[in-house]
Design an enzyme around this catalytic site. Sequence first.
Site, PDB file in Angstrom:
ATOM      1  N   GLN A  78       0.823  -1.207   0.000  1.00  0.00           N
ATOM      2  CA  GLN A  78       0.000   0.000   0.000  1.00  0.00           C
ATOM      3  C   GLN A  78       0.862   1.264   0.000  1.00  0.00           C
ATOM      4  O   GLN A  78       0.617   2.221   0.738  1.00  0.00           O
ATOM      5  CB  GLN A  78      -0.946  -0.016   1.193  1.00  0.00           C
ATOM      6  CG  GLN A  78      -2.131  -0.944   1.007  1.00  0.00           C
ATOM      7  CD  GLN A  78      -3.015  -0.533  -0.161  1.00  0.00           C
ATOM      8  OE1 GLN A  78      -3.206   0.660  -0.442  1.00  0.00           O
ATOM      9  NE2 GLN A  78      -3.564  -1.512  -0.863  1.00  0.00           N
ATOM     10  N   SER A  79       1.853   1.298  -0.872  1.00  0.00           N
ATOM     11  CA  SER A  79       2.780   2.426  -0.930  1.00  0.00           C
ATOM     12  C   SER A  79       2.148   3.652  -1.578  1.00  0.00           C
ATOM     13  O   SER A  79       1.749   3.618  -2.754  1.00  0.00           O
ATOM     14  CB  SER A  79       4.036   2.026  -1.717  1.00  0.00           C
ATOM     15  OG  SER A  79       4.843   3.146  -1.980  1.00  0.00           O
TER      16      SER A  79
END
Length: 334
Positions: A78-79
């Site tokens: 979930q960058s």
Amino acid sequence: MVENTQHTNHPRLPIVQEPTPLQLLPRLSEILDIELYVKRDDLAGPSIGGNKSRQLEYYFGAALSANADTILITGAVQSNFARLAAAVAASQNMHAVVQLEERVKSSGRAYHENGNVLLARMLGAEILSYPEGEDETGADAALYTYAEKLRSDGRTPYVIPLGEDHPPIGALGYVDAAHEIMMQASDFDVFVVASGSGATHSGLLTGVRDAGSSAKVIGSCVRRDAGQQRPRIQRTISRLADLHPGAEKVSSEDIIVWDGALAPGYGKAGEQARGAIDDMAQIEGLILDPVYTAKSFAAVTALTGTGEVRPGSKVCFVHTGGLAAVFAYANALV
């Protein structure tokens, strides 16, 4: 168009519409007995925004100066950084390769398919996977190996590295941000920001000192405990001094880290982080994410409670974004 900047030899692609708002939070100010402002870098840049837009101004400046047609970046599943890189790449007619590392164990389907992952796919990014979550050197090496493949296919790749063995050019974006904040209000006593890779924290601290302020800059740990994070920030600032001489103004005593909301670890929200999310949403109507901003705002509430942030202090909380990730954590937040 790439612009020249105050940082010699480091071209910059303007991405952020400056300045982002600096907003008083009146209800929380009254409750916490401080004068609390939020720097709205959740509004910085495209695709729901975030602080990494400021770092990407310098990485894309370097990439475009090298005539790159492909950008490669690595980060957690979930960058925010990877999602923003894909958005900027699309705007520059570049191909984006996003490598997602497995940093958060026992995460479900939504974590791997929703939020930033969904947006990166919508933005046209090529998605790669890296099985480890605590191997910065290996993750970078995998990107460089893939970049060589792309080069052999006739492309011109540029890698945005993660590890400490590369110059922290992204930190220059938060040197700029500190000067921007000081133009908006120069009398803060305390700054609070998330401290993960260290580029945002280091750049902000450098910029604050560079601007002549003696305000405390507190980095709230989101990935490593204080014993690991403090020397990391020290090393980043040392390397930043090679890019921006103002970093030499930062002393060892200036590096303040707090890990009171780190548990139960990266990408997971404990009791203090959950409380911070509820407080900000239900009192001021702003959304925090469980990975970064909840843990950084938790430092504000905790340190005012202990008196380490004194009553009446003028405090700047840097909201670094992360809204997209909230949708990947829906099951954990309701």
